[in-house]
Design a protein around this motif. Sequence first.
Motif, mmCIF file in Angstrom:
data_model
loop_
_atom_site.group_PDB
_atom_site.id
_atom_site.type_symbol
_atom_site.label_atom_id
_atom_site.label_comp_id
_atom_site.label_asym_id
_atom_site.label_seq_id
_atom_site.Cartn_x
_atom_site.Cartn_y
_atom_site.Cartn_z
ATOM 1 N N ILE A 13 -12.554 -58.100 45.184
ATOM 2 C CA ILE A 13 -11.880 -59.036 46.023
ATOM 3 C C ILE A 13 -10.438 -59.350 45.629
ATOM 4 O O ILE A 13 -9.703 -59.605 46.664
ATOM 5 N N GLY A 14 -10.496 -59.572 44.285
ATOM 6 C CA GLY A 14 -8.954 -59.867 43.887
ATOM 7 C C GLY A 14 -7.959 -58.799 44.138
ATOM 8 O O GLY A 14 -6.783 -59.086 44.584
ATOM 9 N N SER A 15 -8.311 -57.464 44.111
ATOM 10 C CA SER A 15 -7.166 -56.556 44.446
ATOM 11 C C SER A 15 -6.882 -56.673 45.986
ATOM 12 O O SER A 15 -5.724 -56.461 46.243
ATOM 13 N N ASP A 32 -6.832 -59.933 33.935
ATOM 14 C CA ASP A 32 -8.080 -59.261 34.062
ATOM 15 C C ASP A 32 -8.245 -58.675 32.657
ATOM 16 O O ASP A 32 -7.513 -57.801 32.075
ATOM 17 N N ASN A 33 -9.579 -58.906 32.022
ATOM 18 C CA ASN A 33 -9.703 -58.001 31.114
ATOM 19 C C ASN A 33 -10.537 -56.793 31.187
ATOM 20 O O ASN A 33 -10.958 -56.290 30.060
ATOM 21 N N LEU A 34 -10.469 -56.204 32.363
ATOM 22 C CA LEU A 34 -10.974 -55.045 32.821
ATOM 23 C C LEU A 34 -12.557 -54.962 32.534
ATOM 24 O O LEU A 34 -12.691 -53.682 32.297
ATOM 25 N N SER A 35 -13.330 -55.819 32.337
ATOM 26 C CA SER A 35 -14.726 -55.696 32.064
ATOM 27 C C SER A 35 -15.368 -55.185 33.322
ATOM 28 O O SER A 35 -16.433 -54.455 33.212
ATOM 29 N N PHE A 81 -10.841 -65.456 40.520
ATOM 30 C CA PHE A 81 -11.982 -64.558 40.776
ATOM 31 C C PHE A 81 -12.550 -64.279 39.556
ATOM 32 O O PHE A 81 -13.802 -63.708 39.652
ATOM 33 N N ALA A 82 -12.176 -64.252 38.506
ATOM 34 C CA ALA A 82 -12.534 -63.564 37.273
ATOM 35 C C ALA A 82 -13.972 -64.278 36.774
ATOM 36 O O ALA A 82 -14.262 -65.520 36.945
ATOM 37 N N GLY A 83 -14.822 -63.409 36.587
ATOM 38 C CA GLY A 83 -16.317 -63.881 36.597
ATOM 39 C C GLY A 83 -17.327 -62.629 36.597
ATOM 40 O O GLY A 83 -16.911 -61.537 36.903
ATOM 41 N N TYR A 84 -18.577 -62.862 36.126
ATOM 42 C CA TYR A 84 -19.686 -61.833 36.108
ATOM 43 C C TYR A 84 -20.407 -62.346 37.550
ATOM 44 O O TYR A 84 -20.368 -63.602 37.811
ATOM 45 N N LYS A 85 -20.805 -61.098 37.959
ATOM 46 C CA LYS A 85 -21.545 -61.639 39.597
ATOM 47 C C LYS A 85 -22.737 -60.977 39.601
ATOM 48 O O LYS A 85 -23.233 -60.880 40.767
ATOM 49 N N GLN A 99 -21.158 -68.680 29.680
ATOM 50 C CA GLN A 99 -20.101 -68.697 28.971
ATOM 51 C C GLN A 99 -18.598 -68.343 29.863
ATOM 52 O O GLN A 99 -17.868 -69.013 29.968
ATOM 53 N N ASN A 100 -18.876 -67.061 30.282
ATOM 54 C CA ASN A 100 -17.846 -66.461 30.889
ATOM 55 C C ASN A 100 -17.302 -67.385 32.403
ATOM 56 O O ASN A 100 -16.278 -67.586 32.563
ATOM 57 N N ASN A 101 -18.266 -67.542 33.025
ATOM 58 C CA ASN A 101 -17.826 -68.040 34.418
ATOM 59 C C ASN A 101 -17.883 -69.681 34.527
ATOM 60 O O ASN A 101 -16.921 -70.005 35.073
ATOM 61 N N SER A 124 -16.381 -69.087 45.208
ATOM 62 C CA SER A 124 -17.627 -69.569 45.087
ATOM 63 C C SER A 124 -18.554 -68.482 46.061
ATOM 64 O O SER A 124 -18.216 -67.404 46.482
ATOM 65 N N SER A 125 -19.683 -68.893 46.315
ATOM 66 C CA SER A 125 -20.830 -68.145 46.910
ATOM 67 C C SER A 125 -21.715 -68.859 48.004
ATOM 68 O O SER A 125 -22.075 -69.819 47.610
ATOM 69 N N ALA A 126 -22.138 -68.083 49.058
ATOM 70 C CA ALA A 126 -23.126 -68.599 49.762
ATOM 71 C C ALA A 126 -24.524 -68.953 48.984
ATOM 72 O O ALA A 126 -25.437 -69.755 49.626
ATOM 73 N N ASN A 198 -25.834 -53.677 42.863
ATOM 74 C CA ASN A 198 -26.843 -54.827 43.239
ATOM 75 C C ASN A 198 -26.743 -55.414 44.627
ATOM 76 O O ASN A 198 -27.767 -55.909 45.217
ATOM 77 N N ASN A 199 -25.797 -54.572 45.437
ATOM 78 C CA ASN A 199 -25.540 -55.038 47.059
ATOM 79 C C ASN A 199 -25.735 -53.895 47.711
ATOM 80 O O ASN A 199 -25.596 -52.771 47.393
ATOM 81 N N LEU A 200 -26.184 -54.163 48.880
ATOM 82 C CA LEU A 200 -26.539 -53.138 49.889
ATOM 83 C C LEU A 200 -25.565 -52.061 50.213
ATOM 84 O O LEU A 200 -25.884 -50.971 50.156
HETATM 85 N N1 LIG Z 1 -18.614 -59.464 45.539
HETATM 86 C C1 LIG Z 1 -19.543 -60.483 46.074
HETATM 87 O O1 LIG Z 1 -20.377 -60.173 46.825
HETATM 88 C C2 LIG Z 1 -19.241 -61.891 45.820
HETATM 89 C C3 LIG Z 1 -19.951 -62.876 46.543
HETATM 90 C C4 LIG Z 1 -19.690 -64.248 46.314
HETATM 91 C C5 LIG Z 1 -18.695 -64.445 45.323
HETATM 92 N N2 LIG Z 1 -18.173 -63.548 44.476
HETATM 93 C C6 LIG Z 1 -17.155 -64.221 43.492
HETATM 94 O O2 LIG Z 1 -16.196 -63.821 43.687
HETATM 95 C C7 LIG Z 1 -15.527 -63.192 42.385
HETATM 96 C C8 LIG Z 1 -14.907 -61.772 42.579
HETATM 97 O O3 LIG Z 1 -15.820 -60.950 42.839
HETATM 98 P P1 LIG Z 1 -15.685 -59.419 42.897
HETATM 99 O O4 LIG Z 1 -16.764 -58.691 43.630
HETATM 100 O O5 LIG Z 1 -14.241 -59.112 43.137
HETATM 101 O O6 LIG Z 1 -16.095 -59.237 41.428
HETATM 102 P P2 LIG Z 1 -15.336 -57.889 40.481
HETATM 103 O O7 LIG Z 1 -16.276 -57.653 39.224
HETATM 104 O O8 LIG Z 1 -15.042 -56.641 41.275
HETATM 105 O O9 LIG Z 1 -14.137 -58.573 40.191
HETATM 106 C C9 LIG Z 1 -13.919 -59.557 38.849
HETATM 107 C C10 LIG Z 1 -13.096 -59.486 37.918
HETATM 108 O O10 LIG Z 1 -12.759 -60.371 36.986
HETATM 109 C C11 LIG Z 1 -12.723 -59.510 35.484
HETATM 110 N N3 LIG Z 1 -13.069 -60.483 34.682
HETATM 111 C C12 LIG Z 1 -14.462 -61.009 34.395
HETATM 112 N N4 LIG Z 1 -14.285 -61.789 33.388
HETATM 113 C C13 LIG Z 1 -13.136 -62.117 32.964
HETATM 114 C C14 LIG Z 1 -12.519 -62.900 32.002
HETATM 115 N N5 LIG Z 1 -13.307 -63.692 31.100
HETATM 116 N N6 LIG Z 1 -11.293 -62.740 32.053
HETATM 117 C C15 LIG Z 1 -10.433 -62.201 32.596
HETATM 118 N N7 LIG Z 1 -10.979 -61.122 33.433
HETATM 119 C C16 LIG Z 1 -12.516 -61.301 33.856
HETATM 120 C C17 LIG Z 1 -13.424 -58.227 35.861
HETATM 121 O O11 LIG Z 1 -12.807 -57.290 34.944
HETATM 122 C C18 LIG Z 1 -13.351 -57.928 37.209
HETATM 123 O O12 LIG Z 1 -11.973 -57.126 37.414
HETATM 124 C C19 LIG Z 1 -16.515 -63.570 41.551
HETATM 125 O O13 LIG Z 1 -16.151 -64.711 40.803
HETATM 126 C C20 LIG Z 1 -17.644 -63.298 42.012
HETATM 127 O O14 LIG Z 1 -18.641 -64.201 41.503
HETATM 128 C C21 LIG Z 1 -18.367 -62.412 44.766
#
Ligand SMILES: NC(=O)c1ccc[n+]([C@@H]2O[C@H](COP(=O)([O-])OP(=O)(O)OC[C@H]3O[C@@H](n4cnc5c(N)ncnc54)[C@H](O)[C@@H]3O)[C@@H](O)[C@H]2O)c1
Length: 336
Positions: A13-15, A32-35, A81-85, A99-101, A124-126, A198-200
Amino acid sequence: MKKVLVTGGTGYIGSHTCVELLASRYEVVIVDNLSNSTRDVVERIERISTSRVTFYEGDVTVEAEVRQLFEAHDFVGVIHFAGYKAVGESVQQPVMYYQNNLVSTMLLAKYCTLFGVNKFVFSSSATVYGDNQVPFHEGLSLLPTTNPYGETKAMSERILTDVANVTPDLGVSILRYFNPVGAHESGEIGEAPNGIPNNLMPFVTQVARGKRDKLMVFGNDYDTVDGTGVRDYIHVVDLAKGHLAALENLTAGVHMYNLGTGKGTSVLELVHAFQEATGVTIPYEIVERRAGDIAECYADVTKAERELGWRAEKGIYEMCRDAWGFESRLGALVVE
Ligand SMILES: NC(=O)c1ccc[n+]([C@@H]2O[C@H](COP(=O)([O-])OP(=O)(O)OC[C@H]3O[C@@H](n4cnc5c(N)ncnc54)[C@H](O)[C@@H]3O)[C@@H](O)[C@H]2O)c1
């Protein structure tokens, strides 16, 4: 030019949001930490936008790195946007998710207040609505989610609300995404999950290109139009535009917005739409319900329309077409 810090800006979503920011003449700094993304996304964003971005490979849970970013740049706002999902992974590794989020959200809030950065847009998220009555509207009381990932979103919302309550000039926009799908029309950027999706939609596109034999449909005995789960899919480009609208309309205080289309689509409806949009057949098998899934989830989108002047424009057909456009291009590039 107004400079924005985009954390997780090489992610899915960030890109797409970076592309929209650049199109509206913002200067973009990505950390971005490219995780869960790759560095080449920076060039892809630049190629679509014909403008440059500043990229830092860094971790927003490391305080010294966050401080350095705020010292080096004068930001008008932060989009976090950064976080685990991954919901399932969060059940297995709760501490890693908290820890991360949470640490990332706290540090960014701290440095926004220290450096007088007054616009904070949060992903955030629904999922924070839990199993509420559809359509979900922003005034509903949040119900417990079924997993640590969902809790990190609810807790982050709470943290940002508490910070905004004692920081008079700070504006926080909490965006509750429904189900982002699709990709940029160029096919340059999209969703490229590691491992089993994880998603459809990524699951469907991987079946379409033969990476997986068939789609697993989790349950067909829900109380829905055809028994399969109903979700509110939103094209990622519409979602990205929602961030721009949120940033530009942000005033002091906390504001929650649903970003969805307001329309529910069942799993089987999505499969049929995909087949129609792409001409590719998707074999599927009905299996057991997945723990923690709810029957229906779709948004009431009137608040975002009214206050942000934003609404989703692309339909399910375009979502399928563009998801496939990206995946088939990726499939041609990646040898697995
Ligand atoms: N995609 C979805 O379905 C969805 C739905 C609701 C909410 N979200 C939220 O939206 C945000 C973006 O989601 P996405 O789908 O683009 O996920 P994504 O994993 O594609 O993007 C998240 C990016 O954050 C980076 N990142 C993770 N931890 C980091 C850290 N500690 N420091 C720096 N970079 C870090 C990852 O490398 C990744 O590039 C997330 O917070 C996610 O929880 C996503």
